[in-house]
Design a protein around this motif. Structure first.
Motif, PDB file in Angstrom:
ATOM      1  N   THR A  15       0.835  -1.202   0.000  1.00  0.00           N
ATOM      2  CA  THR A  15       0.000   0.000   0.000  1.00  0.00           C
ATOM      3  C   THR A  15       0.874   1.259   0.000  1.00  0.00           C
ATOM      4  O   THR A  15       0.618   2.211  -0.752  1.00  0.00           O
ATOM      5  N   ASP A  38      -8.040  -4.615  -2.126  1.00  0.00           N
ATOM      6  CA  ASP A  38      -8.076  -5.216  -0.791  1.00  0.00           C
ATOM      7  C   ASP A  38      -9.416  -4.920  -0.112  1.00  0.00           C
ATOM      8  O   ASP A  38      -9.646  -3.800   0.348  1.00  0.00           O
ATOM      9  N   ASP A 102      -3.260  -2.085  -5.885  1.00  0.00           N
ATOM     10  CA  ASP A 102      -2.858  -2.479  -4.533  1.00  0.00           C
ATOM     11  C   ASP A 102      -3.619  -3.754  -4.169  1.00  0.00           C
ATOM     12  O   ASP A 102      -4.848  -3.789  -4.270  1.00  0.00           O
TER      13      ASP A 102
HETATM   14 MG   LIG Z   1      -1.965  -2.979   2.059  1.00  0.00          MG
END
Ligand SMILES: [Mg+2]
Ligand SMILES: Nc1nc2c(ncn2[C@@H]2O[C@H](COP(=O)(O)OP(=O)(O)OP(=O)(O)O)[C@@H](O)[C@H]2O)c(=O)[nH]1
Length: 254
Positions: A15, A38, A102
């Motif tokens: 991230t 995510d 991500d």
């Molecule tokens: Mg992360």
């Protein structure tokens, strides 16, 4: 349009790297968007242009199906695939040259399951893509962990079937001496010696692994942007080089 995935074990710095690499590209006046894949993350240091949390809530999945945190994430990604049409439409509206993705820390999604590959193909469509695999240098300092991370990297490279760049993340946290050692291992030097006594199976495995390393892992720090130029150059080299998903044609050569 190019998709750059950031994968790696939990806490390896995905991230943070996505945020810093986005800022780095923006500083060079490049057109960049970010996708958050995510479903369980609570806070992000960037505002995503596409966010899977708009489609699925890992916490709700956990409660509804009586699951633990890891399996709820896996099920969440499965559920996302049932919304493929809506997701494809929304992602299709992104027009940036670079899309950084991500991903969750549960790497089994990419190493062992089909959903990681299916979902990433859904995002990428006909565009080109590359996977940046983060090897946490703090963990990789130990020779056996370094080898394990390379094996995990190979699993993901094999399962996803897209070009991959390995990076040693968080190198600002290790000493110059440790970095020197990691760089030598990346060149295939001293790794077998550093492992100490190993059985024949491990010896052969590591030797093959070293031989299969295409490019040594790039040292990276999201704290001081060390290695960012190199990472960008490598991504460009791969994307411009035309390597991409396994096609019917080159698959038949395997
Ligand atoms: Mg992360
Ligand atoms: N010193 C240093 N710390 C870093 C770096 N990159 C990330 N971190 C720290 O490492 C921790 C984990 O970083 P994240 O970016 O959340 O890692 P992640 O891989 O996204 O984690 P998950 O999504 O939970 O798997 C945070 O405390 C970050 O501040 C780096 O380059 N240097």
């Amino acid at each position: 349009m190019y998709y750059v995935f950031f994968t790696g074990t939990a806490g390896s710095g995905k991230t943070t790297a996505v945020k810093e690499f986005r800022d780095y590209l923006l500083d060079q006046e490049m057109d960049v968007a970010v996708v958050n894949m995510d479903p369980a993350v609570e806070t992000l240091p960037y505002t995503p242009d596409f966010d899977v949390r708009d489609y699925v809530d890992a916490r709700e999945v956990m409660e509804r199906f009586g699951l633990g945190p890891n399996s709820s994430l896996i099920v969440s990604i499965d559920l996302l695939l049932t919304k493929a049409t809506d997701i494809k439409r929304e992602v299709g509206e992104i027009e940036s040259n670079y899309v950084l993705v991500d991903t969750p820390g549960q790497v089994e999604l990419f190493a062992y399951r089909d959903t990681g590959r299916t979902f990433s193909s859904l995002l990428v469509g006909d565009s080109k893509s590359v996977n940046v695999f983060l090897m946490d240098s703090f963990i990789a300092r130990e020779a056996r962990s370094y080898v394990s991370l390379l094996l995990l990297s190979s699993s993901i490279r094999f399962k996803l079937g897209i070009p991959q760049v390995n990076v040693l993340s968080k190198v600002d946290l290790i000493s110059d001496k440790e970095l020197e050692k990691l760089l030598a291992w990346g060149e295939g030097e001293d790794l077998l010696d550093s492992l100490g006594v190993v059985d024949d199976y491990s010896f052969e495995l590591v030797r093959t692994l070293i031989e299969s390393l295409e490019v040594p892992p790039i040292p990276l720090s999201s704290t001081n942007r060390e290695g960012f130029d190199k990472l960008y150059a490598e991504i460009q080299r791969i994307l411009a080089g035309g390597e991409d998903f396994v096609t019917e044609e080159n698959n038949s050569r395997l």
